[in-house]
Design a protein around this motif. Sequence first.
Motif, PDB file in Angstrom:
ATOM      1  N   GLU A   1       1.195  12.938  -4.048  1.00  0.00           N
ATOM      2  CA  GLU A   1       2.342  12.132  -4.458  1.00  0.00           C
ATOM      3  C   GLU A   1       2.616  11.024  -3.441  1.00  0.00           C
TER       4      GLU A   1
ATOM      5  N   ARG B   1       0.073   8.358  -3.977  1.00  0.00           N
ATOM      6  CA  ARG B   1       0.381   7.560  -5.173  1.00  0.00           C
ATOM      7  C   ARG B   1       1.467   6.534  -4.866  1.00  0.00           C
ATOM      8  N   LYS B   2       2.519   6.976  -4.185  1.00  0.00           N
ATOM      9  CA  LYS B   2       3.617   6.066  -3.851  1.00  0.00           C
ATOM     10  C   LYS B   2       3.131   4.938  -2.950  1.00  0.00           C
ATOM     11  N   GLN B   3       2.327   5.287  -1.966  1.00  0.00           N
ATOM     12  CA  GLN B   3       1.799   4.272  -1.050  1.00  0.00           C
ATOM     13  C   GLN B   3       0.905   3.292  -1.808  1.00  0.00           C
ATOM     14  N   GLY B   4       0.089   3.805  -2.702  1.00  0.00           N
ATOM     15  CA  GLY B   4      -0.787   2.952  -3.494  1.00  0.00           C
ATOM     16  C   GLY B   4      -0.005   2.013  -4.396  1.00  0.00           C
ATOM     17  N   LEU B   5       1.070   2.517  -4.991  1.00  0.00           N
ATOM     18  CA  LEU B   5       1.904   1.669  -5.846  1.00  0.00           C
ATOM     19  C   LEU B   5       2.571   0.566  -5.033  1.00  0.00           C
ATOM     20  N   LYS B   6       3.072   0.911  -3.861  1.00  0.00           N
ATOM     21  CA  LYS B   6       3.714  -0.103  -3.019  1.00  0.00           C
ATOM     22  C   LYS B   6       2.703  -1.165  -2.602  1.00  0.00           C
ATOM     23  N   GLU B   7       1.515  -0.729  -2.190  1.00  0.00           N
ATOM     24  CA  GLU B   7       0.486  -1.686  -1.787  1.00  0.00           C
ATOM     25  C   GLU B   7       0.100  -2.588  -2.961  1.00  0.00           C
ATOM     26  N   GLY B   8       0.057  -2.019  -4.150  1.00  0.00           N
ATOM     27  CA  GLY B   8      -0.261  -2.802  -5.340  1.00  0.00           C
ATOM     28  C   GLY B   8       0.804  -3.842  -5.635  1.00  0.00           C
ATOM     29  N   ARG B   9       2.079  -3.455  -5.499  1.00  0.00           N
ATOM     30  CA  ARG B   9       3.174  -4.414  -5.713  1.00  0.00           C
ATOM     31  C   ARG B   9       3.131  -5.520  -4.670  1.00  0.00           C
TER      32      ARG B   9
ATOM     33  N   SER C   1       0.263  -7.863  -5.492  1.00  0.00           N
ATOM     34  CA  SER C   1       0.556  -8.665  -6.684  1.00  0.00           C
ATOM     35  C   SER C   1       1.497  -9.808  -6.363  1.00  0.00           C
TER      36      SER C   1
END
Length: 85
Positions: A18, A21-29, A32
């Motif tokens: 988890e 996942r959170k770290q990956g989402l932040k890096e993706g944002r 972007s």
Amino acid sequence: MTDIQYFWRHPLAEQVREEGRKQGLKEGRLQSRQEIILLTLEWQGIPVPDSVRDRVTACADLDQLAIWARRALGATDAGELFADE
């Protein structure tokens, strides 16, 4: 074999997944927003010096990137992103 399957269901393993996942989402944002700033400038025909590109891609603050993205929409020069700083 049962021990290996159990490990993936262990609360610690779930917590690590988890967090990843959170770290990956932040890096993706972050990535972007960085990309949209640079693309907006480029689409408007504004040259983007390496110093501006480096500063934008080094920024890890989503709020700051949002401010720069809004500024990029009306910019006539890449340096205008950082006008108030």
